[in-house]
Design a protein around this motif. Sequence first.
Motif, mmCIF file in Angstrom:
data_model
loop_
_atom_site.group_PDB
_atom_site.id
_atom_site.type_symbol
_atom_site.label_atom_id
_atom_site.label_comp_id
_atom_site.label_asym_id
_atom_site.label_seq_id
_atom_site.Cartn_x
_atom_site.Cartn_y
_atom_site.Cartn_z
ATOM 1 N N LEU A 93 -2.001 -3.887 -23.318
ATOM 2 C CA LEU A 93 -2.254 -2.696 -22.595
ATOM 3 C C LEU A 93 -2.926 -3.504 -21.252
ATOM 4 N N LYS A 94 -2.972 -4.384 -20.966
ATOM 5 C CA LYS A 94 -3.479 -4.724 -19.933
ATOM 6 C C LYS A 94 -2.413 -4.171 -18.535
ATOM 7 N N ARG A 130 -7.309 2.742 -19.823
ATOM 8 C CA ARG A 130 -8.454 2.099 -19.548
ATOM 9 C C ARG A 130 -8.094 0.770 -19.157
ATOM 10 N N TYR A 131 -7.593 0.125 -20.142
ATOM 11 C CA TYR A 131 -7.543 -1.407 -19.427
ATOM 12 C C TYR A 131 -6.392 -1.168 -18.455
ATOM 13 N N ASN A 132 -5.476 -0.679 -17.798
ATOM 14 C CA ASN A 132 -4.594 -1.392 -16.924
ATOM 15 C C ASN A 132 -3.978 0.115 -15.812
ATOM 16 N N ARG A 186 -7.603 7.800 -21.718
ATOM 17 C CA ARG A 186 -6.941 8.588 -23.255
ATOM 18 C C ARG A 186 -5.407 7.630 -22.750
ATOM 19 N N LEU A 187 -4.914 6.542 -23.875
ATOM 20 C CA LEU A 187 -3.951 6.404 -23.877
ATOM 21 C C LEU A 187 -2.832 7.372 -25.487
#
Length: 218
Positions: free
Chosen positions: A65-66, A179-181, A204-205
């Motif tokens: 998810l980066k 949130r991670y990228n 949100r993903l």
Amino acid sequence: MPKIQLVTQANLPTKFGLFRIVGFQFPDSKKEHVALIYGDISNSDEPVLARIHSECLTGDALHSLKCDCGFQLETALRQISQAGRGVLIYHREEGRGIGLINKIRAYALQDQGMDTIEANLALGFAADERNFSVCADMFDLLGVKKVRLLTNNPNKIDTMKKAGINVVERVPLNVGENRYNTEYLDTKAKKMGHFIVHNNEKHRLQCPHCQEEIPQSK
Ligand SMILES: Nc1nc2c(ncn2[C@@H]2O[C@H](COP(=O)(O)OP(=O)(O)OP(=O)(O)O)[C@@H](O)[C@H]2O)c(=O)[nH]1
Ligand SMILES: [Zn+2]
């Protein structure tokens, strides 16, 4: 340096439909790239929906998810199959050309607070070491002259145009923000001039297929 050559091709059934996979190789270095073709692209007057996708083992295969790579890959393949014809060049320049191990070194520096570009520079590399001109050669070998290019990267468009590939349209590919990228996408927009459109709900993903929310542990 001798140009890349088209060496072999075969059917490749995927979850997005039946593609042809075409293998390319440089005769001297043996460096390999591939293209996935969907439908009949033989009419070179008709623009082809196309994607130049740079290799990202972590995002494309390992569900990281980066970055946004895995989401872009899936979305591009689906859009190409839905369009009925198209090409995805899988450009094997892992880590913007610095390779997998160096990308992990860059990730370690990012864990300490650097952004993607600062980490590349700290390791002695340019911000982006990729050369997209080989992708124009692959389009040429496939008989593709006019494309609607799925990308947010202006450099890919410029390089194709300079190499004689007619980019009639840029098709945005803003998917997979989470949130991670968010910072990774911000850095691309602010420091590399990429056309990034943030979604309203950054943290949100959503699954790119079914739009269901993906649970996150943090
Ligand atoms: N050096 C480095 N490369 C990374 C990092 N994260 C992802 N990559 C690589 O970045 C490349 C993808 O580049 P991006 O900038 O995400 O997107 P792009 O291909 O330039 O543009 P789009 O067409 O809009 O996707 C792949 O080769 C990834 O392996 C990182 O933190 N450091
Ligand atoms: Zn990636």
